[in-house]
Design a protein around this motif. Structure first.
Motif, PDB file in Angstrom:
ATOM      1  N   GLU A   1     -19.400 -15.374 -69.532  1.00 51.49           N
ATOM      2  CA  GLU A   1     -20.534 -15.550 -68.734  1.00 51.49           C
ATOM      3  C   GLU A   1     -21.021 -14.450 -67.786  1.00 51.49           C
ATOM      4  OE1 GLU A   1     -22.803 -18.863 -66.087  1.00 51.49           O
ATOM      5  OE2 GLU A   1     -20.935 -19.435 -67.042  1.00 51.49           O
ATOM      6  N   LEU A   2     -22.033 -13.858 -67.882  1.00 47.23           N
ATOM      7  CA  LEU A   2     -22.498 -12.834 -67.185  1.00 47.23           C
ATOM      8  C   LEU A   2     -22.810 -13.128 -65.637  1.00 47.23           C
ATOM      9  CD1 LEU A   2     -23.130  -9.520 -67.193  1.00 47.23           C
ATOM     10  CD2 LEU A   2     -25.319 -10.352 -67.423  1.00 47.23           C
TER      11      LEU A   2
ATOM     12  N   LEU B   1     -15.296  -9.182 -69.976  1.00 50.35           N
ATOM     13  CA  LEU B   1     -16.260  -8.442 -70.716  1.00 50.35           C
ATOM     14  C   LEU B   1     -16.391  -8.568 -72.251  1.00 50.35           C
ATOM     15  CD1 LEU B   1     -16.244  -5.286 -68.523  1.00 50.35           C
ATOM     16  CD2 LEU B   1     -17.892  -7.108 -68.405  1.00 50.35           C
ATOM     17  N   LEU B   2     -14.863  -8.391 -72.853  1.00 55.16           N
ATOM     18  CA  LEU B   2     -14.768  -8.429 -74.269  1.00 55.16           C
ATOM     19  C   LEU B   2     -15.117  -9.602 -74.947  1.00 55.16           C
ATOM     20  CD1 LEU B   2     -13.507  -7.127 -77.005  1.00 55.16           C
ATOM     21  CD2 LEU B   2     -11.353  -8.042 -76.139  1.00 55.16           C
ATOM     22  N   LYS B   3     -14.774 -10.899 -73.994  1.00 53.38           N
ATOM     23  CA  LYS B   3     -15.162 -12.151 -74.404  1.00 53.38           C
ATOM     24  C   LYS B   3     -16.497 -12.252 -74.710  1.00 53.38           C
ATOM     25  CE  LYS B   3     -14.303 -16.652 -75.264  1.00 53.38           C
ATOM     26  NZ  LYS B   3     -13.470 -17.026 -76.425  1.00 53.38           N
TER      27      LYS B   3
ATOM     28  N   ALA C   1     -25.977  -5.492 -69.385  1.00 54.28           N
ATOM     29  CA  ALA C   1     -25.217  -5.248 -68.203  1.00 54.28           C
ATOM     30  C   ALA C   1     -23.783  -5.178 -68.537  1.00 54.28           C
ATOM     31  CB  ALA C   1     -25.556  -6.390 -67.041  1.00 54.28           C
ATOM     32  N   THR C   2     -23.478  -6.158 -69.288  1.00 55.03           N
ATOM     33  CA  THR C   2     -21.928  -6.333 -69.969  1.00 55.03           C
ATOM     34  C   THR C   2     -21.638  -5.104 -70.881  1.00 55.03           C
ATOM     35  OG1 THR C   2     -22.204  -8.828 -70.283  1.00 55.03           O
ATOM     36  CG2 THR C   2     -20.423  -7.854 -71.555  1.00 55.03           C
ATOM     37  N   TRP C   3     -22.436  -4.546 -71.599  1.00 54.14           N
ATOM     38  CA  TRP C   3     -22.081  -3.432 -72.115  1.00 54.14           C
ATOM     39  C   TRP C   3     -22.011  -2.054 -71.187  1.00 54.14           C
ATOM     40  CZ3 TRP C   3     -20.376  -3.128 -77.014  1.00 54.14           C
ATOM     41  CH2 TRP C   3     -20.558  -4.118 -77.957  1.00 54.14           C
ATOM     42  N   CYS C   4     -22.816  -2.165 -70.269  1.00 55.39           N
ATOM     43  CA  CYS C   4     -22.914  -0.942 -69.324  1.00 55.39           C
ATOM     44  C   CYS C   4     -21.622  -1.074 -68.592  1.00 55.39           C
ATOM     45  CB  CYS C   4     -23.919  -1.194 -68.189  1.00 55.39           C
ATOM     46  SG  CYS C   4     -23.943  -0.291 -66.662  1.00 55.39           S
TER      47      CYS C   4
ATOM     48  N   SER D   1     -31.425   1.045 -75.516  1.00 61.94           N
ATOM     49  CA  SER D   1     -30.295   1.224 -74.594  1.00 61.94           C
ATOM     50  C   SER D   1     -29.212   0.409 -75.177  1.00 61.94           C
ATOM     51  CB  SER D   1     -30.880   0.774 -73.246  1.00 61.94           C
ATOM     52  OG  SER D   1     -31.941   1.285 -72.766  1.00 61.94           O
ATOM     53  N   LEU D   2     -29.413  -0.746 -75.616  1.00 67.21           N
ATOM     54  CA  LEU D   2     -28.542  -1.595 -75.813  1.00 67.21           C
ATOM     55  C   LEU D   2     -27.444  -0.862 -77.209  1.00 67.21           C
ATOM     56  CD1 LEU D   2     -26.708  -4.215 -76.295  1.00 67.21           C
ATOM     57  CD2 LEU D   2     -28.191  -5.056 -77.716  1.00 67.21           C
TER      58      LEU D   2
END
Length: 296
Positions: free
Chosen positions: A76-77, A115-117, A135-138, A178-179
């Motif tokens: 969860e972000l 982050l991986l999850k 944001a997670t990928w960032c 961007s993603l």
């Protein structure tokens, strides 16, 4: 507006006090979009404050608000990163780099695993691509640049996300570029952990899209960079074995010939979709920046 102006005040104590006030506001109103926006727009930039004590105070708050609340396995972000813009993401990546330096170049393993999850759940839960948290990928991209992260995340963990994005997101690449670029960058950083078979599969897919000119122009730079890195890795391996590899020749044979063929046809009055011509020109420009020797 007052807090925003205080974050730029000449006084060191005032700037540090501003960080403290924003931190307290966030803790009192953790679901307020206004407070979250204030926090992102003012705390994140202060990681680059000229005064080290202010920068350290901002890093402490980022650690408390983002890093520590993400235990291993939590997908969860943090709410405070919802709707983050590109400028704030750049500051966030810099903050992660500085936080890693505090711990001998590493980020907490629990944070990286979280982050991986999050990334894996985007695929397993079959979320719409537009709902994948950028944001997670960032943060994952920056994490992969830190020591020790490759022992926690490997190419095989991330590749399914690219496959899923290729199937669902490429048609909307203008809005999700961007993603897509972040996914490709993470995969590029993880190439050393990939099997030869997977690398060949990845390269073949990218090469097919690039040479057929169906790759979305916003993603061509990231795609070409991935192929370039794969070629560089292969060249390094051949050099160790005593064999030489001409990377420029690879570019000429694989990419420049179809580009030349298309542009010649266009000049002679042939018809191609505008998007394909645009993709060919974008690719030609990227090849020139990657290896100027292959273009004359």
């Amino acid at each position: 507006n007052l807090l925003a102006s205080l974050s730029l005040d000449e006084s060191i104590m005032v700037r540090k006090g501003c960080i403290h006030s924003l931190a307290q506001l966030w803790r009192i109103f953790p679901e307020s979009t206004t407070v979250a926006r204030l926090w992102r727009n003012n705390v994140l930039p202060m990681v680059l404050d000229a005064e080290a004590s202010v920068s350290d105070r901002a890093l402490d708050e980022i650690d408390a608000a983002i890093i520590k609340p993400l235990p291993s396995g939590v997908a969860e972000l943090p709410w405070i990163l919802e709707d983050i813009d590109s400028e704030a993401m750049a500051y966030l990546q810099r903050a992660l780099l500085l936080l890693a330096k505090r711990h001998e170049g590493q980020l907490p393993s629990t944070f990286v695993k979280s982050l991986l999850k999050q990334v894996q759940e985007c695929v397993t839960q079959k979320m719409e691509v537009e709902d994948w948290p950028l944001a997670t990928w960032c943060m994952l991209e920056q994490a992969m640049r830190c020591k020790g992260s490759h022992s926690l995340v490997n190419f095989e963990n991330i590749f399914p996300a690219w496959v899923c994005y290729s199937e669902k997101g490429l048609s909307e690449a203008d809005s999700s570029s961007s993603l897509g670029s972040k996914i490709l960058t993470v995969l590029e950083l993880l190439l050393p952990t990939a099997s030869t078979a997977r690398v060949n599969e990845f390269k073949a897919g990218l090469t097919d899209m690039l040479t057929s000119f169906t790759a979305p122009p916003p993603l061509i730079r990231a795609m070409a960079r991935c192929v370039s890195q794969i070629e560089s890795n292969a060249k390094a391996k051949k050099s160790k074995k005593g064999a030489a590899a001409d990377t420029a020749q690879v570019w000429r044979d694989t990419f420049l010939k179809p580009i030349q063929a298309m542009l010649s046809t266009v000049v002679q009055g042939g018809e191609f979709e505008d998007k394909r011509v645009q993709a060919a020109l974008f690719l030609l420009a990227e090849l020139g920046m990657l290896d100027g020797s292959c273009i004359s």
